[in-house]
Design a protein around this motif. Structure first.
Motif, PDB file in Angstrom:
ATOM      1  N   VAL A  52       0.841  -1.180   0.127  1.00 44.75           N
ATOM      2  CA  VAL A  52      -0.035   0.078  -0.025  1.00 44.75           C
ATOM      3  C   VAL A  52       0.891   0.975   0.068  1.00 44.75           C
ATOM      4  O   VAL A  52       0.563   2.179  -0.729  1.00 44.75           O
ATOM      5  N   ASN A  53       1.934   1.238   0.948  1.00 48.66           N
ATOM      6  CA  ASN A  53       2.868   2.570   0.880  1.00 48.66           C
ATOM      7  C   ASN A  53       3.247   2.915  -0.333  1.00 48.66           C
ATOM      8  O   ASN A  53       3.397   3.792  -0.986  1.00 48.66           O
ATOM      9  N   LEU A  54       3.711   1.824  -1.306  1.00 48.98           N
ATOM     10  CA  LEU A  54       4.245   2.168  -2.405  1.00 48.98           C
ATOM     11  C   LEU A  54       3.296   2.593  -3.727  1.00 48.98           C
ATOM     12  O   LEU A  54       3.372   3.358  -4.255  1.00 48.98           O
ATOM     13  N   GLU A  55       2.174   1.757  -3.484  1.00 49.48           N
ATOM     14  CA  GLU A  55       1.085   1.853  -4.699  1.00 49.48           C
ATOM     15  C   GLU A  55       0.481   3.334  -4.450  1.00 49.48           C
ATOM     16  O   GLU A  55       0.177   4.020  -5.250  1.00 49.48           O
ATOM     17  N   LEU A  56       0.052   3.585  -3.226  1.00 52.81           N
ATOM     18  CA  LEU A  56      -0.503   4.724  -3.076  1.00 52.81           C
ATOM     19  C   LEU A  56       0.263   6.042  -2.942  1.00 52.81           C
ATOM     20  O   LEU A  56      -0.193   6.848  -3.596  1.00 52.81           O
ATOM     21  N   SER A  57       1.513   6.150  -2.422  1.00 51.66           N
ATOM     22  CA  SER A  57       2.424   7.051  -2.627  1.00 51.66           C
ATOM     23  C   SER A  57       2.579   7.355  -4.270  1.00 51.66           C
ATOM     24  O   SER A  57       2.716   8.433  -4.698  1.00 51.66           O
ATOM     25  N   ARG A  58       2.802   6.365  -4.999  1.00 52.38           N
ATOM     26  CA  ARG A  58       2.955   6.304  -6.398  1.00 52.38           C
ATOM     27  C   ARG A  58       1.812   7.126  -7.114  1.00 52.38           C
ATOM     28  O   ARG A  58       2.215   8.202  -7.862  1.00 52.38           O
ATOM     29  N   ARG A  59       0.515   7.022  -6.698  1.00 46.16           N
ATOM     30  CA  ARG A  59      -0.593   7.530  -7.349  1.00 46.16           C
ATOM     31  C   ARG A  59      -0.720   8.873  -6.798  1.00 46.16           C
ATOM     32  O   ARG A  59      -1.474   9.863  -7.549  1.00 46.16           O
ATOM     33  N   MET A  60      -0.083   9.283  -5.545  1.00 47.26           N
ATOM     34  CA  MET A  60      -0.144  10.633  -5.080  1.00 47.26           C
ATOM     35  C   MET A  60       0.766  11.628  -5.412  1.00 47.26           C
ATOM     36  O   MET A  60       0.856  12.808  -4.874  1.00 47.26           O
ATOM     37  N   LEU A  61       1.821  11.340  -5.948  1.00 46.51           N
ATOM     38  CA  LEU A  61       2.958  12.066  -6.243  1.00 46.51           C
ATOM     39  C   LEU A  61       2.636  13.415  -6.795  1.00 46.51           C
ATOM     40  O   LEU A  61       3.279  14.346  -6.271  1.00 46.51           O
ATOM     41  N   ASP A  62       1.694  13.513  -7.597  1.00 47.39           N
ATOM     42  CA  ASP A  62       1.430  14.844  -8.512  1.00 47.39           C
ATOM     43  C   ASP A  62       0.441  15.657  -7.756  1.00 47.39           C
ATOM     44  O   ASP A  62       0.152  16.617  -8.390  1.00 47.39           O
ATOM     45  N   LEU A  63      -0.200  15.196  -6.673  1.00 41.63           N
ATOM     46  CA  LEU A  63      -1.132  15.738  -6.011  1.00 41.63           C
ATOM     47  C   LEU A  63      -0.508  16.708  -4.859  1.00 41.63           C
ATOM     48  O   LEU A  63       0.484  16.358  -4.300  1.00 41.63           O
ATOM     49  N   THR A  64      -1.442  17.950  -4.649  1.00 41.60           N
ATOM     50  CA  THR A  64      -0.900  18.626  -3.470  1.00 41.60           C
ATOM     51  C   THR A  64      -1.427  17.883  -2.002  1.00 41.60           C
ATOM     52  O   THR A  64      -2.134  16.992  -2.241  1.00 41.60           O
ATOM     53  N   VAL A  88      -7.683  -9.893  -1.278  1.00 39.90           N
ATOM     54  CA  VAL A  88      -6.776  -8.814  -1.455  1.00 39.90           C
ATOM     55  C   VAL A  88      -5.848  -8.808  -0.144  1.00 39.90           C
ATOM     56  O   VAL A  88      -6.392  -8.926   0.923  1.00 39.90           O
ATOM     57  N   LEU A  89      -4.458  -9.011  -0.303  1.00 39.36           N
ATOM     58  CA  LEU A  89      -3.710  -8.816   0.843  1.00 39.36           C
ATOM     59  C   LEU A  89      -2.990  -7.676   0.640  1.00 39.36           C
ATOM     60  O   LEU A  89      -2.334  -7.174  -0.245  1.00 39.36           O
ATOM     61  N   LEU A  90      -3.126  -6.943   2.066  1.00 39.77           N
ATOM     62  CA  LEU A  90      -2.561  -5.475   2.000  1.00 39.77           C
ATOM     63  C   LEU A  90      -1.289  -5.449   3.040  1.00 39.77           C
ATOM     64  O   LEU A  90      -1.448  -5.893   4.159  1.00 39.77           O
ATOM     65  N   ASP A  91      -0.255  -5.260   2.492  1.00 39.64           N
ATOM     66  CA  ASP A  91       1.042  -4.970   3.356  1.00 39.64           C
ATOM     67  C   ASP A  91       1.391  -3.558   3.450  1.00 39.64           C
ATOM     68  O   ASP A  91       1.185  -2.871   2.425  1.00 39.64           O
ATOM     69  N   ASN A  92       2.232  -3.166   4.409  1.00 39.57           N
ATOM     70  CA  ASN A  92       2.948  -1.822   4.548  1.00 39.57           C
ATOM     71  C   ASN A  92       1.722  -0.710   4.260  1.00 39.57           C
ATOM     72  O   ASN A  92       1.834   0.210   3.377  1.00 39.57           O
ATOM     73  N   ILE A  93       0.858  -0.656   5.331  1.00 32.90           N
ATOM     74  CA  ILE A  93      -0.254   0.289   5.277  1.00 32.90           C
ATOM     75  C   ILE A  93       0.109   1.596   5.981  1.00 32.90           C
ATOM     76  O   ILE A  93      -0.928   2.338   6.036  1.00 32.90           O
ATOM     77  N   GLU A  94       1.215   1.820   6.449  1.00 33.88           N
ATOM     78  CA  GLU A  94       1.600   2.827   7.277  1.00 33.88           C
ATOM     79  C   GLU A  94       1.561   4.264   6.799  1.00 33.88           C
ATOM     80  O   GLU A  94       0.946   5.122   7.500  1.00 33.88           O
ATOM     81  N   ILE A  95       1.262   4.357   5.529  1.00 29.64           N
ATOM     82  CA  ILE A  95       0.818   5.747   4.869  1.00 29.64           C
ATOM     83  C   ILE A  95      -0.409   6.145   5.239  1.00 29.64           C
ATOM     84  O   ILE A  95      -0.804   7.147   5.392  1.00 29.64           O
ATOM     85  N   LEU A  96      -1.352   5.132   5.324  1.00 26.15           N
ATOM     86  CA  LEU A  96      -2.785   5.407   5.700  1.00 26.15           C
ATOM     87  C   LEU A  96      -2.753   6.121   7.032  1.00 26.15           C
ATOM     88  O   LEU A  96      -3.949   6.919   7.352  1.00 26.15           O
ATOM     89  N   ASP A 104      -9.143   7.780   8.599  1.00 26.45           N
ATOM     90  CA  ASP A 104      -9.536   6.842   9.705  1.00 26.45           C
ATOM     91  C   ASP A 104      -9.076   5.690   8.953  1.00 26.45           C
ATOM     92  O   ASP A 104      -9.887   4.962   8.215  1.00 26.45           O
ATOM     93  N   PRO A 105      -7.764   5.101   9.234  1.00 25.35           N
ATOM     94  CA  PRO A 105      -7.554   3.728   8.500  1.00 25.35           C
ATOM     95  C   PRO A 105      -8.004   2.519   8.710  1.00 25.35           C
ATOM     96  O   PRO A 105      -8.595   1.818   7.702  1.00 25.35           O
ATOM     97  N   LEU A 106      -8.816   2.405   9.855  1.00 27.77           N
ATOM     98  CA  LEU A 106      -9.856   1.073   9.970  1.00 27.77           C
ATOM     99  C   LEU A 106     -10.936   1.370   9.285  1.00 27.77           C
ATOM    100  O   LEU A 106     -11.331   0.526   8.416  1.00 27.77           O
ATOM    101  N   ARG A 107     -11.548   2.514   9.188  1.00 26.03           N
ATOM    102  CA  ARG A 107     -12.532   2.731   8.226  1.00 26.03           C
ATOM    103  C   ARG A 107     -12.388   2.710   6.840  1.00 26.03           C
ATOM    104  O   ARG A 107     -13.278   2.112   6.150  1.00 26.03           O
ATOM    105  N   LEU A 108     -11.269   3.033   6.428  1.00 26.04           N
ATOM    106  CA  LEU A 108     -11.039   2.828   5.035  1.00 26.04           C
ATOM    107  C   LEU A 108     -10.858   1.188   4.958  1.00 26.04           C
ATOM    108  O   LEU A 108     -11.460   0.796   3.855  1.00 26.04           O
ATOM    109  N   ALA A 120      -5.151  -7.338   6.175  1.00 26.16           N
ATOM    110  CA  ALA A 120      -3.961  -6.306   6.009  1.00 26.16           C
ATOM    111  C   ALA A 120      -3.023  -6.631   7.222  1.00 26.16           C
ATOM    112  O   ALA A 120      -3.474  -7.159   8.364  1.00 26.16           O
ATOM    113  N   ALA A 121      -1.768  -6.263   7.101  1.00 25.59           N
ATOM    114  CA  ALA A 121      -0.618  -6.407   8.158  1.00 25.59           C
ATOM    115  C   ALA A 121      -0.787  -5.151   8.900  1.00 25.59           C
ATOM    116  O   ALA A 121      -0.920  -3.833   8.196  1.00 25.59           O
ATOM    117  N   TRP A 122      -1.008  -5.155  10.179  1.00 22.09           N
ATOM    118  CA  TRP A 122      -1.325  -3.819  10.968  1.00 22.09           C
ATOM    119  C   TRP A 122      -0.213  -3.813  11.986  1.00 22.09           C
ATOM    120  O   TRP A 122      -0.109  -4.577  13.149  1.00 22.09           O
TER     121      TRP A 122
END
Length: 158
Positions: A52-64, A88-96, A104-108, A120-122
């Motif tokens: 998640v850290n990698l994929e989400l940060s990659r998609r947010m690079l160009d956003l304010t 689906v298995l989610l690892d490295n969720i710290e960005i949330l 709210d990471p749990l709500r997401l 998800a790994a918590w």
């Protein structure tokens, strides 16, 4: 004797099919084997494993910063939506937990688990019927009551 983490997760996946939120959290400190267990579950089930850290940060690079906070839930939904299958298995969720994202990471995670099973790994701990993330004086600290999701506690024998 303790069952291997991957086996514990696979048992919980079967239990989750009957729940409103099909969310399973592997809770434990860094280095407790969560990533290895997720890799094994992925190999045994052919379920996608998402960093998640990698994929989400990659998609947010160009956003304010403001737009990141607004778009993070949708972008996370797209990432999970692109994964094939019912699991689906989610690892490295710290960005949330980043305070600038104001999420709210749990709500997401619960929202994602309505249409498919999410594991998800918590990075955190369980005490007194609550699950925590970070230390109480840390800005990313979160504390949640233990309901509406299943838990594989990496610190407890089963």
């Amino acid at each position: 004797m303790r069952a291997p983490l991957a086996d514990q997760v696979l048992r919980k996946i079967g239990e989750a099919r009957e729940l409103y939120y099909r969310l399973i959290l592997m809770v434990g400190p860094s280095g407790s084997g969560k990533t290895s267990a997720l890799q094994e579950v992925s190999a045994r089930t052919a379920a996608p494993l998402v960093n998640v850290n990698l994929e989400l940060s990659r998609r947010m690079l160009d956003l304010t910063e403001r737009r990141r906070a607004l778009h993070a839930p949708r972008l996370l939904g797209e990432i999970v939506g692109e994964a094939t299958g019912e699991l689906v298995l989610l690892d490295n969720i710290e960005i949330l937990f980043d305070v600038h994202l104001r999420q709210d990471p749990l709500r997401l995670l619960q929202g994602l688990s309505r249409n498919r099973t999410v594991v998800a790994a918590w990075n955190g701990s369980i005490a007194d019927g609550h699950m925590t993330y970070a230390a109480a004086d840390h800005p990313e600290y979160r504390r949640y009551p233990m309901h509406d999701f299943l838990v594989v506690n990496t610190s407890v024998t089963t």
